[in-house]
Design an enzyme around this catalytic site. Structure first.
Site, PDB file in Angstrom:
ATOM      1  N   SER A  89       0.836  -1.202   0.000  1.00 53.26           N
ATOM      2  CA  SER A  89       0.000   0.000   0.000  1.00 53.26           C
ATOM      3  C   SER A  89       0.870   1.250   0.000  1.00 53.26           C
ATOM      4  O   SER A  89       2.091   1.176   0.139  1.00 53.26           O
ATOM      5  CB  SER A  89      -0.925   0.011   1.226  1.00 53.26           C
ATOM      6  OG  SER A  89      -0.174   0.311   2.393  1.00 53.26           O
ATOM      7  N   SER A  91       0.853   3.720   2.241  1.00 51.95           N
ATOM      8  CA  SER A  91       0.845   4.405   3.536  1.00 51.95           C
ATOM      9  C   SER A  91       2.213   4.931   3.950  1.00 51.95           C
ATOM     10  O   SER A  91       2.299   5.789   4.826  1.00 51.95           O
ATOM     11  CB  SER A  91       0.300   3.480   4.626  1.00 51.95           C
ATOM     12  OG  SER A  91       1.210   2.427   4.888  1.00 51.95           O
ATOM     13  N   LYS A 146       5.497   0.733   9.479  1.00 51.52           N
ATOM     14  CA  LYS A 146       5.313   2.153   9.778  1.00 51.52           C
ATOM     15  C   LYS A 146       6.626   2.698  10.328  1.00 51.52           C
ATOM     16  O   LYS A 146       7.588   1.969  10.540  1.00 51.52           O
ATOM     17  CB  LYS A 146       4.197   2.361  10.811  1.00 51.52           C
ATOM     18  CG  LYS A 146       2.840   1.756  10.446  1.00 51.52           C
ATOM     19  CD  LYS A 146       2.178   2.449   9.278  1.00 51.52           C
ATOM     20  CE  LYS A 146       0.825   1.788   8.947  1.00 51.52           C
ATOM     21  NZ  LYS A 146       0.233   2.334   7.706  1.00 51.52           N
ATOM     22  N   SER A 252      -2.875   6.793   5.972  1.00 50.38           N
ATOM     23  CA  SER A 252      -2.233   5.748   6.758  1.00 50.38           C
ATOM     24  C   SER A 252      -3.079   5.454   7.993  1.00 50.38           C
ATOM     25  O   SER A 252      -3.390   6.353   8.785  1.00 50.38           O
ATOM     26  CB  SER A 252      -0.830   6.200   7.201  1.00 50.38           C
ATOM     27  OG  SER A 252      -0.258   5.257   8.089  1.00 50.38           O
TER      28      SER A 252
END
Length: 304
Positions: A89, A91, A146, A252
């Site tokens: 993705s 994010s 992250k 996100s």
């Protein structure tokens, strides 16, 4: 919760390893002795094909014995050293793009047994600014990636699309909120989003990196994870936990929405992009298909 693939890999390594040991120290000597006896009794030297037919090796044993070294190497590399991941993705844009294949250093945050991730040898802890892979707290079967924003004891505020931070206070009184060094860059990293997304530079600890902000997108404060005793946009990181955020701040789903990451959920530190694929895009759709259209060689290298 056990990692299913890791559990299967452990079982395969153990099973093939046991078969390899039994064959080496028990079955192979019996085979060789039978063939030596046959050779001694023969009037002429026997060829390899004939010898192989005397006390033949079981096919399953042969395959297990051959596969064991390969499986063992994969097991050690994946469990304790490096594991490959694919970015699914956007994010973490612009740091990581869809189609990036990354290497995660498994021992950065401690050597762990591969199934239940219990720490065996303490090596290090996440630093503010690390890009980390971890088991999603709400579903440990899913891997998330992250950036580490908050360490244990930190006070985090995210308001008006700005990040504020008070570092953990140990033996001294807490200071004032420290505004992170954020500067707008006038280059547009993604032409199709030139009119909406802005690129900023952010400093977390000693790590400088870029983030994306969409001024037109509203903040969903009502959806934020609510911690007792704090404002809706404020969080205090508990001991043994970490606060994670994506670099694509308005696209996100991270700690702002589901809370903190326990130390046990940490998988490792993302350290490099080893290959990156571009994908075909439909003219009327910004989402890529899963058919590679090229290799982005310029993206191969370390991750900041």
């Amino acid at each position: 919760m056990a990692n299913t693939f890791a559990l299967i890999l452990v079982i395969l390594t153990l099973v093939t390893g046991v078969i390899w040991l039994l064959d080496k120290f028990k079955w192979a000597p019996v085979r060789n002795a039978a063939r030596d006896d046959a050779q001694a009794q023969a009037e002429l030297p026997l060829d390899e094909k004939t010898l192989a037919g005397i006390h033949p090796e079981n096919v399953l044993v042969e395959n297990a014995r051959s596969l064991f070294p390969v499986i063992a190497i994969v097991f050690v590399l994946r469990s304790f050293i490096y594991e490959p991941f694919q970015i699914p993705s956007g994010s973490m844009m612009p740091t990581l793009l869809v189609g990036d294949f990354i290497l995660v250093e498994k021992f950065s945050y401690g050597v762990k047994e591969p199934v239940w991730q219990n720490k065996l040898i303490p090596v290090g802890l996440p630093a503010r600014g690390d890009v980390a892979v971890f088991k999603y707290p709400e579903d440990p079967r899913v891997d998330y990636i992250k950036r580490v924003v908050g360490l244990p004891g930190d006070r985090i505020v995210y308001k008006d699309k700005r990040l504020y931070l008070v570092e953990a206070c140990k033996n001294t009184p807490c200071g004032q909120y420290k505004v992170l060094d954020i500067k707008y860059l006038h280059d547009a990293a993604y032409p199709e989003e030139r009119n909406t997304v802005q690129v900023y530079s952010e400093m977390l600890g000693e790590v400088a990196h870029k983030i994306l902000i969409n001024p037109a997108r509203a903040e969903h404060v009502s959806s934020y994870f609510q911690q007792p005793g704090t404002y809706a946009y404020e969080w205090v990181v508990p001991e043994g936990h970490y606060f994670m955020m994506g670099d694509n701040r308005d696209n996100s789903r991270d700690s702002r929405y589901w809370g903190f990451v326990p130390e046990q959920n940490l998988v490792g530190k993302a350290v490099a992009i080893w290959i990156s694929f571009e994908f075909y895009r439909n003219n009327d759709d910004l989402l890529p298909t899963w058919i590679p259209s090229g290799v982005r060689f310029n993206r191969i290298g370390g991750i900041k």
